[in-house]
Motif scaffolding. Structure first.
Motif, PDB file in Angstrom:
ATOM      1  N   PRO A 130       0.857  -1.038   0.408  1.00 33.28           N
ATOM      2  CA  PRO A 130      -0.250  -0.100   0.415  1.00 33.28           C
ATOM      3  C   PRO A 130       0.573   1.176   0.273  1.00 33.28           C
ATOM      4  N   LEU A 131       0.238   2.282   0.035  1.00 28.57           N
ATOM      5  CA  LEU A 131       1.212   3.675  -0.030  1.00 28.57           C
ATOM      6  C   LEU A 131       1.117   3.802   1.317  1.00 28.57           C
ATOM      7  N   ALA A 132       2.489   4.457   0.868  1.00 31.91           N
ATOM      8  CA  ALA A 132       2.982   5.303   2.915  1.00 31.91           C
ATOM      9  C   ALA A 132       3.998   5.990   2.282  1.00 31.91           C
ATOM     10  N   GLY A 133       5.141   6.146   3.129  1.00 35.06           N
ATOM     11  CA  GLY A 133       6.120   7.981   2.852  1.00 35.06           C
ATOM     12  C   GLY A 133       7.185   7.796   3.071  1.00 35.06           C
ATOM     13  N   SER A 134       7.921   9.179   3.110  1.00 35.27           N
ATOM     14  CA  SER A 134       9.042   8.978   3.875  1.00 35.27           C
ATOM     15  C   SER A 134       9.914  11.194   4.310  1.00 35.27           C
ATOM     16  N   ARG A 135      10.425  11.345   4.524  1.00 32.80           N
ATOM     17  CA  ARG A 135      10.683  12.351   4.533  1.00 32.80           C
ATOM     18  C   ARG A 135      10.154  13.326   3.901  1.00 32.80           C
ATOM     19  N   GLY A 136      10.373  12.565   2.405  1.00 37.29           N
ATOM     20  CA  GLY A 136      10.695  14.107   1.272  1.00 37.29           C
ATOM     21  C   GLY A 136       9.483  13.506   0.728  1.00 37.29           C
ATOM     22  N   ALA A 137       8.965  12.690   0.575  1.00 39.44           N
ATOM     23  CA  ALA A 137       8.277  12.456  -0.467  1.00 39.44           C
ATOM     24  C   ALA A 137       6.788  11.593  -0.153  1.00 39.44           C
ATOM     25  N   LEU A 138       5.858  11.084  -1.019  1.00 36.91           N
ATOM     26  CA  LEU A 138       4.804  10.019  -0.791  1.00 36.91           C
ATOM     27  C   LEU A 138       5.187   8.917  -1.612  1.00 36.91           C
ATOM     28  N   ARG A 139       4.848   7.768  -0.820  1.00 31.90           N
ATOM     29  CA  ARG A 139       5.787   5.767  -1.862  1.00 31.90           C
ATOM     30  C   ARG A 139       4.928   4.950  -1.816  1.00 31.90           C
ATOM     31  N   TYR A 140       4.817   4.383  -2.712  1.00 32.90           N
ATOM     32  CA  TYR A 140       3.936   2.575  -2.454  1.00 32.90           C
ATOM     33  C   TYR A 140       5.470   1.635  -1.941  1.00 32.90           C
ATOM     34  N   SER A 141       5.243   0.785  -1.073  1.00 28.27           N
ATOM     35  CA  SER A 141       6.221  -0.464  -0.631  1.00 28.27           C
ATOM     36  C   SER A 141       6.033  -1.114  -1.332  1.00 28.27           C
ATOM     37  N   VAL A 142       7.442  -1.502  -1.450  1.00 36.01           N
ATOM     38  CA  VAL A 142       7.020  -2.958  -2.764  1.00 36.01           C
ATOM     39  C   VAL A 142       7.633  -4.261  -2.256  1.00 36.01           C
ATOM     40  N   ALA A 143       7.370  -5.321  -2.829  1.00 33.49           N
ATOM     41  CA  ALA A 143       7.822  -6.246  -2.362  1.00 33.49           C
ATOM     42  C   ALA A 143       7.418  -7.591  -3.365  1.00 33.49           C
ATOM     43  N   PRO A 144       8.014  -8.728  -2.837  1.00 34.64           N
ATOM     44  CA  PRO A 144       9.244  -8.699  -1.115  1.00 34.64           C
ATOM     45  C   PRO A 144      10.784  -8.324  -2.273  1.00 34.64           C
ATOM     46  N   TRP A 145      11.512  -8.235  -1.129  1.00 34.14           N
ATOM     47  CA  TRP A 145      12.524  -7.271  -1.123  1.00 34.14           C
ATOM     48  C   TRP A 145      13.785  -7.858  -2.187  1.00 34.14           C
ATOM     49  N   ASN A 146      13.563  -9.242  -1.359  1.00 34.29           N
ATOM     50  CA  ASN A 146      14.894 -10.137  -2.468  1.00 34.29           C
ATOM     51  C   ASN A 146      15.469  -9.995  -3.311  1.00 34.29           C
ATOM     52  N   PRO A 147      14.041  -9.742  -4.348  1.00 36.27           N
ATOM     53  CA  PRO A 147      15.043 -10.278  -6.184  1.00 36.27           C
ATOM     54  C   PRO A 147      15.467  -8.592  -5.819  1.00 36.27           C
ATOM     55  N   LEU A 148      14.495  -7.373  -5.554  1.00 37.20           N
ATOM     56  CA  LEU A 148      15.625  -5.826  -6.038  1.00 37.20           C
ATOM     57  C   LEU A 148      16.354  -5.997  -4.741  1.00 37.20           C
ATOM     58  N   ILE A 149      17.275  -6.151  -3.953  1.00 34.32           N
ATOM     59  CA  ILE A 149      17.974  -6.177  -3.209  1.00 34.32           C
ATOM     60  C   ILE A 149      19.119  -7.034  -4.162  1.00 34.32           C
ATOM     61  N   SER A 150      19.268  -8.398  -4.709  1.00 37.46           N
ATOM     62  CA  SER A 150      19.814  -9.169  -5.955  1.00 37.46           C
ATOM     63  C   SER A 150      20.010  -8.545  -6.546  1.00 37.46           C
ATOM     64  N   LEU A 151      19.341  -7.693  -7.488  1.00 43.69           N
ATOM     65  CA  LEU A 151      19.526  -7.378  -8.474  1.00 43.69           C
ATOM     66  C   LEU A 151      20.382  -5.915  -8.680  1.00 43.69           C
ATOM     67  N   HIS A 152      20.308  -5.224  -6.978  1.00 41.47           N
ATOM     68  CA  HIS A 152      20.992  -4.051  -7.082  1.00 41.47           C
ATOM     69  C   HIS A 152      22.478  -4.515  -6.815  1.00 41.47           C
ATOM     70  N   ALA A 153      22.936  -5.773  -6.363  1.00 38.61           N
ATOM     71  CA  ALA A 153      23.590  -5.934  -5.844  1.00 38.61           C
ATOM     72  C   ALA A 153      24.547  -6.020  -7.348  1.00 38.61           C
ATOM     73  N   ILE A 154      24.339  -7.294  -8.426  1.00 39.80           N
ATOM     74  CA  ILE A 154      24.828  -7.298  -9.155  1.00 39.80           C
ATOM     75  C   ILE A 154      25.356  -6.666 -10.416  1.00 39.80           C
ATOM     76  N   LEU A 155      24.137  -4.774 -10.113  1.00 41.56           N
ATOM     77  CA  LEU A 155      24.302  -4.006 -11.057  1.00 41.56           C
ATOM     78  C   LEU A 155      25.897  -3.465 -10.490  1.00 41.56           C
TER      79      LEU A 155
END
Length: 237
Positions: A130-155
């Protein structure tokens, strides 16, 4: 390829969620962090941005009509002069900074893309919301994180092998998908209340089959980019 996420005061949330595979745990963690924000800050006041152009890896969603429509509905519900809305063709998940444009030639970029493609992981599915936010933005949560973290590490590794300066390490990566940026400093309570009313909206499935290498720039209060190249994530078995 895997990486361990660690506490980072510069990241939001500073601490990663307890379970990187559980959408409910991720969403609850994002929401708790946003509820603890007392003041929204100016997203555009970013000392690390040179004002020029830079190469980034991103996930972009130009054909995800359900996501675009939901983002627009949420934006309509929280419209405020202190929020700069992300346009329909600007929805994205930022992965890695590669380098400032002036620091990379065509051969360097080609090397980054080739190494990334040679080690690309399998395609994967995400749940957006669902929708959430941070100190500077409104943003959706995304899940799961595992494949995104793996992709980030590869890149990140592809950039390192090509001699690119890169950005933050994978340890500090906090995946999210923004729909609006705060353009001033102000109390956060009214925005948090508006977002709370939208958290019951259904989450949205998104299939990730490629990652784009883009040249990113700012145009007024909007991120814009040109796609330079892309890698294809394998279909798997």
């Amino acid at each position: 390829m895997s990486a361990v996420l660690r506490r980072d005061r510069r990241a939001f949330p500073s601490d990663p969620p307890r379970d990187l595979a559980d959408p409910h745990a991720i969403a609850a963690h994002d929401w708790a962090a946003f509820q603890a924000v007392s003041h929204m800050s100016n997203h555009w006041d970013r000392p690390g941005w040179s004002g020029g152009r830079a190469y980034y890896w991103m996930l972009t969603f130009p054909n995800e009509r359900a996501l675009i429509n939901d983002a627009r509905a949420c934006q309509d519900a929280v419209t405020n002069p202190a929020l700069d809305l992300v346009p329909a063709d600007g929805l994205h998940i930022t992965l890695n900074k590669v380098a400032d444009s002036a620091a990379m030639g065509e051969r360097d970029l080609a090397r980054v893309v080739q190494v990334a493609q040679d080690t690309a992981p399998q395609a994967f599915d995400l749940q957006v919301g669902p929708l959430a936010g941070s100190r500077g933005a409104l943003r959706y949560s995304v899940a799961p994180w595992n494949p995104l973290i793996s992709l980030h590490a590869i890149l990140a590794r592809a950039g390192t092998l090509a001699g690119a300066a890169g950005g933050r390490s994978t340890e500090s990566f906090r995946p999210h998908l923004g729909i609006a940026y705060s353009n001033t400093t102000r109390p956060a309570d009214s925005v948090i209340s508006q977002v709370a009313e939208l958290r019951g909206r259904p989450t949205l499935p998104v299939h990730v089959s490629h990652a784009d290498l883009v040249e990113l720039r700012r145009e007024n209060a909007t991120y814009r980019w040109d796609v330079i190249s892309a890698i294809t994530l394998s279909a798997g078995n």
